[in-house]
Design a protein around this motif. Structure first.
Motif, PDB file in Angstrom:
ATOM      1  N   UNK A  18       0.835  -1.198   0.000  1.00  0.00           N
ATOM      2  CA  UNK A  18       0.000   0.000   0.000  1.00  0.00           C
ATOM      3  C   UNK A  18       0.873   1.252   0.000  1.00  0.00           C
ATOM      4  N   UNK A  19       0.308   2.347  -0.509  1.00  0.00           N
ATOM      5  CA  UNK A  19       1.050   3.603  -0.548  1.00  0.00           C
ATOM      6  C   UNK A  19       1.586   3.978   0.836  1.00  0.00           C
ATOM      7  N   UNK A  20       0.752   3.881   1.837  1.00  0.00           N
ATOM      8  CA  UNK A  20       1.148   4.312   3.170  1.00  0.00           C
ATOM      9  C   UNK A  20       2.244   3.460   3.768  1.00  0.00           C
ATOM     10  N   UNK A  21       2.417   2.228   3.253  1.00  0.00           N
ATOM     11  CA  UNK A  21       3.405   1.309   3.831  1.00  0.00           C
ATOM     12  C   UNK A  21       4.701   1.247   3.042  1.00  0.00           C
ATOM     13  N   UNK A  22       4.845   2.106   2.034  1.00  0.00           N
ATOM     14  CA  UNK A  22       6.091   2.103   1.268  1.00  0.00           C
ATOM     15  C   UNK A  22       7.262   2.488   2.149  1.00  0.00           C
ATOM     16  N   UNK A  23       8.420   1.952   1.834  1.00  0.00           N
ATOM     17  CA  UNK A  23       9.621   2.275   2.588  1.00  0.00           C
ATOM     18  C   UNK A  23       9.906   3.777   2.484  1.00  0.00           C
ATOM     19  N   UNK A  24      10.213   4.369   3.618  1.00  0.00           N
ATOM     20  CA  UNK A  24      10.496   5.803   3.646  1.00  0.00           C
ATOM     21  C   UNK A  24      11.674   6.151   2.751  1.00  0.00           C
ATOM     22  N   UNK A  25      12.699   5.314   2.749  1.00  0.00           N
ATOM     23  CA  UNK A  25      13.874   5.586   1.915  1.00  0.00           C
ATOM     24  C   UNK A  25      13.502   5.662   0.437  1.00  0.00           C
ATOM     25  N   UNK A  26      12.556   4.790   0.029  1.00  0.00           N
ATOM     26  CA  UNK A  26      12.121   4.790  -1.366  1.00  0.00           C
ATOM     27  C   UNK A  26      11.394   6.082  -1.702  1.00  0.00           C
ATOM     28  N   UNK A  47      -0.616  11.132   2.804  1.00  0.00           N
ATOM     29  CA  UNK A  47      -0.805  10.134   3.855  1.00  0.00           C
ATOM     30  C   UNK A  47       0.321  10.297   4.865  1.00  0.00           C
ATOM     31  N   UNK A  48       0.249   9.525   5.948  1.00  0.00           N
ATOM     32  CA  UNK A  48       1.269   9.655   6.989  1.00  0.00           C
ATOM     33  C   UNK A  48       2.648   9.264   6.473  1.00  0.00           C
ATOM     34  N   UNK A  49       2.702   8.230   5.646  1.00  0.00           N
ATOM     35  CA  UNK A  49       3.978   7.792   5.099  1.00  0.00           C
ATOM     36  C   UNK A  49       4.633   8.876   4.264  1.00  0.00           C
ATOM     37  N   UNK A  50       3.817   9.529   3.446  1.00  0.00           N
ATOM     38  CA  UNK A  50       4.349  10.606   2.608  1.00  0.00           C
ATOM     39  C   UNK A  50       4.771  11.805   3.469  1.00  0.00           C
ATOM     40  N   UNK A  51       3.980  12.076   4.523  1.00  0.00           N
ATOM     41  CA  UNK A  51       4.331  13.189   5.397  1.00  0.00           C
ATOM     42  C   UNK A  51       5.672  12.918   6.081  1.00  0.00           C
ATOM     43  N   UNK A  52       5.859  11.688   6.516  1.00  0.00           N
ATOM     44  CA  UNK A  52       7.112  11.327   7.169  1.00  0.00           C
ATOM     45  C   UNK A  52       8.293  11.451   6.199  1.00  0.00           C
ATOM     46  N   UNK A  53       8.090  10.991   4.965  1.00  0.00           N
ATOM     47  CA  UNK A  53       9.166  11.064   3.972  1.00  0.00           C
ATOM     48  C   UNK A  53       9.478  12.508   3.588  1.00  0.00           C
TER      49      UNK A  53
END
Length: 295
Positions: A18-26, A47-53
């Motif tokens: 899922x988009x939100x679970x993609x590796x931050x490094x990627x 999403x949260x993952x994108x915000x973190x990245x």
């Protein structure tokens, strides 16, 4: 941004995640292709993952806000609308965007280029000097004369500075600025300025910054005497550019001889003052980039 998003989507599909679970490094790798505006106003809201990245400080180390046209920072532009829509910002200002970018860098900004939009140069420069202590490259627009005197005071806050690009040479404090660079920035080797190079300015370059490797004085008022003093004092120059200047002839034999030792020596389009006066008296058009503002 669309291209980067498509690339990110293809990576996600390949990983079946899922988009939100993609590796931050990627995500950080893909986000390196985004403009700062997209990193600030779009990516963090997906999403949260994108915000973190998007908050990764490595994405904010090179803050090039000079690129393209300054119109994109105007209150009626698309960027202002995006901030209003996504963050509820009623009055978009460039100073606000600058502070956001500097905050995201988390003190690690190494490269900063500013457009000519500083509403309060003294306050903005103070903020940058405090929050960006690791700058190696700095490009500044013309600073109002009332704020020029602050520049030498700020230099000690950037001990890692290697390159300084000033749209306009400070008219009253350049020798002091050069002295501060020599004293507090041991790795400083590259300077770009434009303006009236006075005898005291040439002397400051030769005495305070003799280890310069790169010097650009394009579109300056640069009399031959000052030019020769600079070339004589800055013996480690590898790149020197004084194109479209007024004050010396680009075909002058003595100037050409002095510049022969420099790997890249460019003086094309430079002319004597009387040659420029003759052209202006002849009614030639002069409102173009080939003419210098002789101060």
């Amino acid at each position: 941004m669309a291209t980067a998003i498509r690339e990110c989507a293809s990576v996600a599909a390949a990983a079946a995640a899922p988009w939100a679970d993609m590796e931050t490094d990627c995500l950080v790798h893909v986000f390196r292709r985004l403009d700062l505006e997209d990193l600030a106003a779009a990516a963090p809201l997906v999403c949260r993952g994108w915000r973190r990245a998007a908050a990764d400080t490595s994405l904010w180390r090179a803050l090039d806000l000079r690129r393209d046209h300054v119109a994109r920072f105007m209150p009626w532009g698309a960027l202002a609308a995006a901030f209003a829509r996504r963050y509820g910002v009623e009055r978009f200002t460039f100073a606000g965007l600058l502070r956001l970018c500097v905050a995201r860098a988390g003190g690690s900004a190494a490269d900063l280029a500013l457009p000519p939009l500083l509403a309060s140069p003294a306050a903005d420069l103070d903020h940058i000097s405090i929050r960006c202590p690791t700058l190696r490259r700095l490009a500044l627009p013309q600073v109002p004369s009332c704020d020029e005197a602050r520049l030498p005071e700020l230099i000690p806050r950037w001990p890692l500075l290697e390159h300084l690009d000033l749209d306009a040479k400070p008219s009253s404090c350049f020798p002091a600025l050069a002295a501060q660079l020599a004293l507090h920035c041991p790795n400083f080797t590259s300077l770009k300025i434009s303006g009236a190079i006075k005898p005291e300015d040439a002397a400051a370059l030769a005495s305070s910054l003799p280890r310069l490797r790169s010097l650009c004085l394009d579109r300056s008022y640069l009399p031959k005497q000052q030019l020769l003093a600079i070339l004589s004092g800055c013996g480690e120059l590898r790149e020197f550019s004084a194109r479209s200047c007024v004050g010396f002839d680009d075909k002058d034999e003595e100037v050409t001889k002095r510049g022969a030792r420099i790997e890249r020596f460019e003086t094309g389009g430079s002319r004597l003052v009387d040659e420029l006066e003759d052209e202006l008296a002849g009614g030639d058009e002069f409102c173009n980039s080939s003419y210098v503002d002789v101060m």
